[in-house]
Design a protein around this motif. Structure first.
Motif, short mmCIF file in Angstrom:
data_model
loop_
_atom_site.label_atom_id
_atom_site.label_comp_id
_atom_site.label_asym_id
_atom_site.label_seq_id
_atom_site.Cartn_x
_atom_site.Cartn_y
_atom_site.Cartn_z
N LYS A 182 -7.77 3.92 -5.85
CA LYS A 182 -7.79 2.29 -6.16
C LYS A 182 -7.66 1.66 -7.70
CE LYS A 182 -10.56 -1.06 -6.71
NZ LYS A 182 -10.00 -2.15 -7.56
N ILE A 239 0.82 4.83 1.66
CA ILE A 239 0.08 5.57 2.68
C ILE A 239 0.66 7.09 3.83
CG2 ILE A 239 -1.41 5.64 4.80
CD1 ILE A 239 -2.71 2.32 3.92
N SER A 277 0.47 -4.50 3.86
CA SER A 277 -0.72 -5.18 4.78
C SER A 277 -1.18 -5.33 5.60
CB SER A 277 -1.89 -5.03 3.51
OG SER A 277 -3.80 -4.98 3.90
N ALA A 318 -7.62 -3.95 1.19
CA ALA A 318 -6.78 -3.25 2.68
C ALA A 318 -7.91 -3.47 3.81
CB ALA A 318 -6.64 -1.74 2.21
N ASN A 374 -1.97 8.47 -2.75
CA ASN A 374 -1.89 7.13 -1.69
C ASN A 374 -2.45 6.87 -2.45
OD1 ASN A 374 -1.62 8.61 1.89
ND2 ASN A 374 -3.07 9.47 0.66
N ILE A 421 -4.54 2.56 -1.94
CA ILE A 421 -4.85 1.19 -1.42
C ILE A 421 -4.63 0.27 -2.56
CG2 ILE A 421 -5.57 2.37 -0.09
CD1 ILE A 421 -8.45 2.85 -1.11
N ALA A 477 -13.48 -1.72 -0.74
CA ALA A 477 -12.71 -0.39 -1.58
C ALA A 477 -13.23 0.59 -2.13
CB ALA A 477 -10.89 -0.63 -1.95
N GLU A 516 -6.67 0.59 7.15
CA GLU A 516 -5.72 1.51 6.55
C GLU A 516 -6.60 2.56 5.08
OE1 GLU A 516 -3.09 -3.20 6.86
OE2 GLU A 516 -4.33 -2.91 5.46
N MET A 517 -6.96 1.61 5.10
CA MET A 517 -8.23 2.83 3.68
C MET A 517 -8.68 3.80 4.40
SD MET A 517 -10.30 0.68 1.26
CE MET A 517 -11.89 -0.75 2.63
N LEU A 548 1.04 -1.30 0.25
CA LEU A 548 0.09 0.34 -0.18
C LEU A 548 0.91 1.19 0.01
CD1 LEU A 548 -2.27 -1.11 2.92
CD2 LEU A 548 -3.18 -0.68 0.38
N ALA A 585 -5.51 6.46 4.65
CA ALA A 585 -4.99 6.73 3.51
C ALA A 585 -6.17 8.06 3.57
CB ALA A 585 -5.33 5.58 2.36
#
Ligand code: NAD
Length: 520
Positions: free
Chosen positions: A195, A30, A37, A60, A222, A224, A230, A64-65, A28, A68
């Motif tokens: 994404k 970020i 991840s 992700a 960023n 993801i 997502a 984590e998302m 990822l 971001a």
């Protein structure tokens, strides 16, 4: 050029560079860092020519998302307040870095997506042209002014960035389509969450590394990974202001509706069934070569592939000549010199394409060339389909009504140009079309009467250069403003209109005026 150790930072490659290690995972990106991840959900990514697993792409986690998006939100104020010249300089550097790393980017695309190396370089080049266009931001982002709209009063509009923007991309152009999105958004002062397709994110990861090397600040871009969760997060997140989508109708309609409901701007480029109209006065040799290239190049996995051809009047005599040319195309693994077509993206895609070919046969069409059992030496596990031509197709057949997205050319016939225009306009998609003729009057009539957004005259894949916009219509597009060009700048900016009054001396009014100011 990037060194192997820099590439492994992004993709966990083996020390020898573009070969993936056995435990390869895609990272990822970020807050300016390439991170592993913590998810327990991974998507295996196969080389379409061998079906060997080459990396695992994480789905992700929510944390984590959200991190971001939060990072992009934090980065927005300083980035949007940076000077336009600063952002322009970064784009100058970025375009040079992309040029320097063209081969590495193309290699990643071929390994993960399957297209041939020269075609993969074309994928990068068409994206690079958008970055080059971004270098003109100092002209593109100009506002408008009008002095003296009333006594001592001036009005001006400024273009401001929106905030955090997001993009969701398809598998078929892993470099070009991400580059349609984040450079345009970022040069306008927005920050970004991207994404990429879970089926081939490698080129996007290298593009992110190069953007960092060009000087973008941490958090401004960023990346993801994932699929439905997502996509839903991007549509729903209150801190995301705009969503750009390119992909299938199934996903695009859903994303357009879901993201619009939360008040976001959305632009959604979707599927296609592009018609090539062949007039009897066309330059035969050139037309047939263009047609074969546009139907079968990239194994037909281009949204602007000419997947449908309508032969008008006597031009139908040329149908047998397309077969001759198509048979000469070489189907092979994409890095093999001389390969014209690589594999399609997955075994499921191959099965779907073969089923649609069979549906044509079952519904009474003629299989002039059958590529279903193509033999590619040394790659018997690959998802290969050879050039296929289906003739005597009628508009109600499934092979005509559905987007096949494979190396399959569907052939119809029409008596007149009016009939051909009518067939094309009755198809729901409006992405691209092309006419082949030597008559200016015929071309002009076609341009005016065809209800399709990107039109070619003796040009088979009329993808507009970035000083224009990509203007697909009808079922191929949802939204108001299109990708790149002036429309791209409009999509990624909002206007602020300022009316100001500056007077040397205060004017004494005995009482406040309450009626509507008319500024005369
Ligand atoms: P796709 O719709 O399967 O995937 C695109 C993106 O949407 C991916 O990031 C994926 O994760 C996500 N996604 C997939 N299914 C989803 C769903 N049901 N709900 C929510 N999100 C979903 O498209 P693809 O197969 O990667 O790409 C091929 C399609 O893209 C073709 O239809 C092609 O015509 C179209 N395309 C259009 C253009 C254009 O400019 N009009 C350009 C390239 C490709």
């Amino acid at each position: 050029m990037l060194q192997a150790n820099q590439l492994s930072k992004i993709l966990k490659l083996s020390s020898s560079g573009l070969r993936y290690s056995s435990t390869a995972t895609t990272k990822l990106f970020i807050d300016g860092k390439f991170i592993e991840s913590k998810t327990d959900r991974w998507i295996d990514l196969h080389n379409p020519a061998t079906n060997e697993i080459i990396t695992r792409v994480p789905e992700a986690t929510m944390d984590e998302m959200n991190a971001a998006v939060a990072s992009a939100k934090r980065a927005f104020k300083p980035w949007s307040e940076s000077s336009v010249l600063h952002r322009q300089q970064i784009m100058f550097k970025y375009q040079q870095l992309i040029k320097d790393n063209m081969k590495e980017l193309a290699n990643l695309i071929t390994k993960e997506q399957g297209k041939t190396l020269p075609d993969a370089e074309g994928d990068v080049l068409r994206g690079l042209q958008v970055v080059e266009h971004c270098c003109s931001i100092t002209s593109l982002n100009l506002g408008e002014t009008m002095p003296s709209v009333a006594k001592d009063m001036d009005t001006m509009t400024f273009r401001y960035p929106l905030g955090v923007c997001a993009g969701i991309t398809p598998f078929n152009f892993p470099a070009m389509i991400p580059l349609w999105m984040f450079p345009m958004a970022m040069v306008c002062g927005n920050t970004y969450v991207l994404k990429p397709s879970e089926r081939d994110p490698g080129a996007t990861m290298l593009l992110a590394q190069l953007a960092q090397d060009a000087g973008i600040p941490d958090g401004s871009l960023n990346i993801i990974h994932g699929a439905h969760d997502a996509v839903n997060l991007v549509c729903d997140h209150p801190d995301i202001r705009a969503v750009s989508f390119v992909g299938s109708n199934q996903a695009g309609e859903y994303i357009y509706e879901r993201a619009s409901k939360t008040g976001k701007r959305v632009q959604s480029n979707m599927g296609a069934k592009n018609h090539g109209i062949i007039m009897p006065d066309a330059a035969k040799e050139n037309t047939l070569n263009q047609l074969v290239g546009a139907a079968f190049g990239a194994a037909g996995q281009r949204c602007m592939a000419l997947s449908t051809v309508v032969f008008v009047g006597d031009s139908k005599e040329w149908i047998k000549d397309i077969k001759e040319r198509a048979e000469k195309l070489v189907v092979n693994e994409g890095t093999t010199p001389g390969a014209d077509l690589g594999p399609v993206i997955s075994p499921q895609a191959k099965e779907r394409i073969c089923d649609l070919i069979q549906s044509g046969v079952d519904e009474g069409a003629t299989l002039l060339l059958d590529g279903r059992n193509v033999d590619v030496k040394g790659y018997d596990k690959g998802n290969f389909v050879g050039p296929t031509i289906i003739t005597n197709v009628k508009p109600n057949m499934k092979c005509y009504t559905e987007e096949i997205f494979g190396p399959v050319l569907v052939v119809l016939e029409a008596e007149t140009l009016d009939d051909a225009i009518n067939i094309t306009n009755s198809n729901p998609y409006g992405n691209g079309t092309a006419i082949f003729t030597r008559s200016g009057a015929t071309a002009r009539k076609f341009i005016n009467e065809i209800d399709v957004g990107n039109v070619g005259v003796n040009v088979p894949i009329p993808v507009p250069l970035p000083m224009f916009s990509f203007t697909g219509t009808r079922a191929s597009f949802r939204g108001d403003t299109h990708f790149y060009g002036k429309q791209g700048i409009q999509f990624y900016t909002q206007l602020k209109t300022v009316t100001q009054l500056w007077r040397e001396e205060d004017v004494d009014h005995s009482r406040a005026a309450v009626s509507m100011p008319v500024m005369r």
